[in-house]
Design a protein around this motif. Structure first.
Motif, short mmCIF file in Angstrom:
data_model
loop_
_atom_site.label_atom_id
_atom_site.label_comp_id
_atom_site.label_asym_id
_atom_site.label_seq_id
_atom_site.Cartn_x
_atom_site.Cartn_y
_atom_site.Cartn_z
N UNK A 2 -6.84 -15.37 12.16
CA UNK A 2 -6.20 -14.42 11.26
C UNK A 2 -5.54 -13.28 12.05
N UNK A 3 -4.31 -12.97 11.69
CA UNK A 3 -3.60 -11.87 12.38
C UNK A 3 -3.68 -10.61 11.50
N UNK A 4 -4.34 -9.54 11.98
CA UNK A 4 -4.59 -8.37 11.13
C UNK A 4 -3.34 -7.59 10.74
N UNK A 5 -2.21 -7.88 11.36
CA UNK A 5 -0.96 -7.18 11.03
C UNK A 5 -0.07 -7.99 10.09
N UNK A 6 -0.58 -9.15 9.63
CA UNK A 6 0.16 -9.98 8.66
C UNK A 6 -0.58 -9.90 7.33
N UNK A 7 0.02 -9.25 6.34
CA UNK A 7 -0.68 -9.03 5.08
C UNK A 7 -1.12 -10.33 4.41
N UNK A 8 -0.29 -11.36 4.50
CA UNK A 8 -0.61 -12.64 3.86
C UNK A 8 -1.87 -13.29 4.46
N UNK A 9 -2.27 -12.87 5.66
CA UNK A 9 -3.41 -13.49 6.32
C UNK A 9 -4.65 -12.61 6.33
N UNK A 10 -4.46 -11.30 6.24
CA UNK A 10 -5.61 -10.42 6.36
C UNK A 10 -6.32 -10.29 5.00
N UNK A 11 -7.32 -9.44 4.93
CA UNK A 11 -8.13 -9.33 3.71
C UNK A 11 -8.57 -7.88 3.51
N UNK A 48 9.10 -15.66 11.60
CA UNK A 48 8.59 -15.84 12.97
C UNK A 48 9.00 -14.70 13.89
N UNK A 49 10.23 -14.20 13.72
CA UNK A 49 10.69 -13.11 14.59
C UNK A 49 9.93 -11.82 14.25
N UNK A 50 9.73 -11.56 12.95
CA UNK A 50 8.97 -10.36 12.55
C UNK A 50 7.53 -10.47 13.05
N UNK A 51 6.92 -11.64 12.88
CA UNK A 51 5.51 -11.81 13.27
C UNK A 51 5.32 -11.64 14.77
N UNK A 68 4.80 -10.18 3.00
CA UNK A 68 5.33 -11.54 2.86
C UNK A 68 6.86 -11.54 2.75
N UNK A 69 7.47 -12.56 3.31
CA UNK A 69 8.94 -12.68 3.31
C UNK A 69 9.47 -12.96 1.90
N UNK A 70 10.51 -12.24 1.50
CA UNK A 70 11.18 -12.52 0.23
C UNK A 70 12.14 -13.70 0.47
N UNK A 71 11.92 -14.83 -0.23
CA UNK A 71 12.64 -16.05 0.15
C UNK A 71 14.04 -16.22 -0.45
N UNK A 72 14.43 -15.35 -1.40
CA UNK A 72 15.75 -15.51 -2.03
C UNK A 72 16.65 -14.33 -1.70
N UNK A 73 17.93 -14.63 -1.44
CA UNK A 73 18.87 -13.57 -1.11
C UNK A 73 20.09 -13.62 -2.01
N UNK A 74 21.05 -12.74 -1.71
CA UNK A 74 22.30 -12.70 -2.46
C UNK A 74 23.21 -13.84 -1.97
N UNK A 75 23.44 -14.80 -2.84
CA UNK A 75 24.28 -15.98 -2.52
C UNK A 75 25.35 -16.18 -3.58
#
Ligand SMILES: [Zn+2]
Length: 254
Positions: A2-11, A48-51, A68-75
């Motif tokens: 678990x990586x403590x600086x990644x909210x999706x993985x920490x607790x 990956x670059x942010x992590x 967590x990454x927002x997966x949708x953008x302006x298209x």
């Protein structure tokens, strides 16, 4: 691990007494990337670059948390490309507004929006939300502009180009189709010359501007080029993260 600086993985056990100084919000898009790269290319890249950048900064003592990454953008210009998913700028405003409201309440006053996608334009949104949340320091980084791509790649472009293909060949080669599928990524130029001089703008209609959805020839891509770019990029961004974390937002100018 678990990586403590990644909210999706920490607790909550780990972070309930933490006081993070800076939140990082990666933001991507879901869209076709030439024939050969996955629809989630922008999300994988910003993830990956942010992590990796956050890891380097964390190891130097920066108190940061990657959301967590927002997966949708302006298209909006890609309505006719099958399953490109658009969210409107007003939706983006609403999402960002709620996230910033939460961070402000939790006293995490610094936010770095970590953008992967050219169609995402956060500047007007940040201007407006900055007025509404005066304690918040909100900045935007387009990571793909952090380094001079000409120092790393032979052919330039801005979508599924040599840079993105090389990066994906390095970080997720399992998701890149074989070379024989790669389109040329040729960008057609507007007949009105002023558009290509950079001082007149119109949204590009994607189905008209390229045949394969790519902009930029990927054919000289390699995992070695991707690795060199990824390493230099994450090193540079980790320094930025460290600096932002440290900086006094009430005394920024000299
Ligand atoms: Zn992309």
């Amino acid at each position: 691990m678990m990586r403590p600086y990644i909210l999706a993985e920490t607790n909550w056990y780990t972070i309930k007494n933490e006081s993070f100084k800076l939140a990082i919000l990666p933001w991507g898009a879901t869209e076709a990337h030439n024939y050969h790269l996955p629809y989630s290319t922008d999300n994988i890249e910003s993830d990956l670059i942010a992590a990796e950048s956050a890891k380097l900064a964390w190891e130097n003592g920066a108190k940061i948390i990657v959301l967590p990454t927002i997966p949708f953008g302006v298209n909006t210009g890609q309505r006719d490309i099958y399953l490109d998913i658009n969210i409107n700028p007003s939706t983006q405003f609403a999402i960002l507004s709620d996230i910033i409201d939460g961070l402000n309440h939790q006293k995490i006053y610094k936010l770095l929006i970590f953008n992967s996608h050219g169609g995402n334009d956060f500047k007007p949104i940040v201007r407006e939300l900055g007025l509404k949340y005066p304690k918040m320091f909100i900045c935007v980084c387009n990571w793909y502009q952090a380094l001079d791509k000409k120092q790393y790649f032979d052919n330039q472009g801005d979508h599924a180009d040599e840079m993105e293909t090389s990066l994906m060949l390095y970080v997720r080669p399992d998701l890149v189709l074989p070379r024989e599928t790669w389109g040329e990524g040729r960008e057609k130029t507007n007949k009105v010359k002023s558009f290509s001089e950079g001082w007149l703008w119109v949204e590009r209609k994607w189905t008209q501007v390229t045949d394969d959805t790519g902009i930029g020839n990927p054919h000289l891509s390699s995992p070695e080029k991707g690795k060199r770019y990824f390493n230099d990029l994450t090193e540079k961004i980790s320094q930025l993260i460290f600096e932002l974390c440290d900086t006094d937002i009430d005394n920024m100018y000299k």
